[in-house]
Design a protein around this motif. Structure first.
Motif, PDB file in Angstrom:
ATOM      1  N   LYS A   1      -5.897  26.218   4.152  1.00 23.37           N
ATOM      2  CA  LYS A   1      -7.134  26.903   4.897  1.00 23.37           C
ATOM      3  C   LYS A   1      -8.282  26.602   4.398  1.00 23.37           C
ATOM      4  N   ASN A   2      -8.458  26.186   2.940  1.00 26.23           N
ATOM      5  CA  ASN A   2      -9.600  25.836   2.591  1.00 26.23           C
ATOM      6  C   ASN A   2     -10.166  24.445   2.662  1.00 26.23           C
ATOM      7  N   GLY A   3      -9.241  23.617   3.415  1.00 25.18           N
ATOM      8  CA  GLY A   3      -9.329  22.292   3.669  1.00 25.18           C
ATOM      9  C   GLY A   3      -8.919  21.324   2.762  1.00 25.18           C
ATOM     10  N   THR A   4      -8.435  21.596   1.601  1.00 26.77           N
ATOM     11  CA  THR A   4      -7.758  20.747   0.684  1.00 26.77           C
ATOM     12  C   THR A   4      -6.221  20.222   1.037  1.00 26.77           C
ATOM     13  N   LEU A   5      -6.101  19.294   0.744  1.00 32.40           N
ATOM     14  CA  LEU A   5      -4.659  18.606   1.042  1.00 32.40           C
ATOM     15  C   LEU A   5      -3.473  19.363   0.605  1.00 32.40           C
ATOM     16  N   HIS A   6      -2.398  19.803   1.175  1.00 31.71           N
ATOM     17  CA  HIS A   6      -1.476  20.604   1.011  1.00 31.71           C
ATOM     18  C   HIS A   6      -0.110  19.731   0.571  1.00 31.71           C
ATOM     19  N   VAL A   7       0.496  19.039   1.589  1.00 28.60           N
ATOM     20  CA  VAL A   7       1.568  17.785   1.427  1.00 28.60           C
ATOM     21  C   VAL A   7       1.029  16.735   2.327  1.00 28.60           C
ATOM     22  N   GLU A   8       1.597  15.589   1.589  1.00 29.99           N
ATOM     23  CA  GLU A   8       1.507  14.157   2.249  1.00 29.99           C
ATOM     24  C   GLU A   8       2.900  13.709   2.144  1.00 29.99           C
ATOM     25  N   ARG A   9       3.459  13.482   3.286  1.00 36.86           N
ATOM     26  CA  ARG A   9       4.724  12.887   3.593  1.00 36.86           C
ATOM     27  C   ARG A   9       4.781  11.341   4.307  1.00 36.86           C
ATOM     28  N   PRO A  10       4.942  10.345   3.578  1.00 38.09           N
ATOM     29  CA  PRO A  10       5.284   9.412   4.398  1.00 38.09           C
ATOM     30  C   PRO A  10       6.346   9.111   5.000  1.00 38.09           C
ATOM     31  N   PHE A  11       6.345   8.392   6.359  1.00 35.50           N
ATOM     32  CA  PHE A  11       7.818   7.891   7.064  1.00 35.50           C
ATOM     33  C   PHE A  11       7.813   6.481   7.350  1.00 35.50           C
ATOM     34  N   LYS A  12       8.958   6.036   7.345  1.00 34.07           N
ATOM     35  CA  LYS A  12       9.364   4.767   7.591  1.00 34.07           C
ATOM     36  C   LYS A  12      10.625   4.747   8.546  1.00 34.07           C
ATOM     37  N   LYS A  13      10.496   4.172   9.890  1.00 31.02           N
ATOM     38  CA  LYS A  13      11.510   4.071  10.726  1.00 31.02           C
ATOM     39  C   LYS A  13      11.900   5.646  10.959  1.00 31.02           C
ATOM     40  N   SER A  14      11.095   6.596  11.147  1.00 34.67           N
ATOM     41  CA  SER A  14      11.305   8.040  11.712  1.00 34.67           C
ATOM     42  C   SER A  14      11.869   8.857  10.624  1.00 34.67           C
ATOM     43  N   LYS A  15      11.891   8.262   9.252  1.00 30.11           N
ATOM     44  CA  LYS A  15      12.823   9.138   8.147  1.00 30.11           C
ATOM     45  C   LYS A  15      11.523   9.020   7.074  1.00 30.11           C
ATOM     46  N   MET A  16      11.535  10.216   6.563  1.00 33.25           N
ATOM     47  CA  MET A  16      10.957  10.371   5.058  1.00 33.25           C
ATOM     48  C   MET A  16      10.980   9.230   4.099  1.00 33.25           C
ATOM     49  N   HIS A  17      10.001   8.514   3.559  1.00 34.31           N
ATOM     50  CA  HIS A  17      10.349   7.283   2.766  1.00 34.31           C
ATOM     51  C   HIS A  17       9.209   7.085   1.811  1.00 34.31           C
ATOM     52  N   GLY A  18       9.316   7.320   0.724  1.00 30.61           N
ATOM     53  CA  GLY A  18       8.159   6.997  -0.329  1.00 30.61           C
ATOM     54  C   GLY A  18       7.801   8.493  -1.000  1.00 30.61           C
ATOM     55  N   ALA A  19       6.914   8.547  -1.589  1.00 31.00           N
ATOM     56  CA  ALA A  19       6.342   9.557  -2.524  1.00 31.00           C
ATOM     57  C   ALA A  19       5.638  10.683  -1.730  1.00 31.00           C
ATOM     58  N   GLN A  20       6.720  11.930  -1.641  1.00 32.78           N
ATOM     59  CA  GLN A  20       6.184  13.109  -0.844  1.00 32.78           C
ATOM     60  C   GLN A  20       5.179  13.832  -1.958  1.00 32.78           C
ATOM     61  N   ARG A  21       4.029  14.034  -1.825  1.00 35.04           N
ATOM     62  CA  ARG A  21       3.293  14.633  -2.706  1.00 35.04           C
ATOM     63  C   ARG A  21       2.678  16.018  -2.189  1.00 35.04           C
ATOM     64  N   GLY A  22       2.530  17.122  -3.087  1.00 35.36           N
ATOM     65  CA  GLY A  22       2.224  18.371  -2.788  1.00 35.36           C
ATOM     66  C   GLY A  22       1.006  18.771  -3.890  1.00 35.36           C
ATOM     67  N   TRP A  23       0.063  19.660  -3.384  1.00 38.64           N
ATOM     68  CA  TRP A  23      -1.010  20.084  -4.139  1.00 38.64           C
ATOM     69  C   TRP A  23      -1.123  21.498  -3.922  1.00 38.64           C
ATOM     70  N   ASP A  24      -1.824  22.099  -5.058  1.00 50.33           N
ATOM     71  CA  ASP A  24      -1.910  23.556  -5.081  1.00 50.33           C
ATOM     72  C   ASP A  24      -3.396  23.820  -4.273  1.00 50.33           C
ATOM     73  N   LYS A  25      -3.901  25.013  -3.844  1.00 50.71           N
ATOM     74  CA  LYS A  25      -4.982  25.130  -3.072  1.00 50.71           C
ATOM     75  C   LYS A  25      -6.368  24.674  -3.824  1.00 50.71           C
ATOM     76  N   ASN A  26      -6.165  24.411  -5.120  1.00 50.56           N
ATOM     77  CA  ASN A  26      -7.365  24.098  -5.715  1.00 50.56           C
ATOM     78  C   ASN A  26      -7.517  22.474  -5.849  1.00 50.56           C
ATOM     79  N   GLY A  27      -6.542  21.799  -5.369  1.00 55.46           N
ATOM     80  CA  GLY A  27      -6.448  20.268  -5.071  1.00 55.46           C
ATOM     81  C   GLY A  27      -5.805  19.608  -6.325  1.00 55.46           C
TER      82      GLY A  27
END
Length: 92
Positions: A53-79
């Protein structure tokens, strides 16, 4: 063959993918998200990002051929990066 096997380690959401904001579910709203975005390229979903809600990135999930593929990254509320999980063709 090694390059193909390591593809999932470095795979990310393509920079030129089309960004589409999607409507938050009630669950997402309760989980303190402010925004959820999907990324599309050539008719295929290639990624998803959610934001605190503070605008910082929470989770990034890359997909390839409709499946998660690559590094899923998660951040706390402070970035601060707090989690990295690797997926290959939808499997961790």
């Amino acid at each position: 063959m090694v390059e193909e096997a390591e593809d999932y380690v470095s795979y990310t959401i393509p920079a030129d993918a089309e960004e589409r904001e999607i409507e938050l579910s009630e669950h997402d709203k309760r989980f303190t998200y402010s925004k959820k975005v999907e990324y599309w390229q050539d008719g295929e979903k290639v990624g998803q990002r959610t934001f605190w809600k503070n605008g910082t990135l929470h989770v990034e999930r890359p997909f390839k051929k409709s499946k998660m593929h690559g590094a899923q990254r998660g951040w706390d509320k402070n970035g601060n990066l707090i989690n990295v999980s690797y997926f290959r063709n939808g499997k961790q």
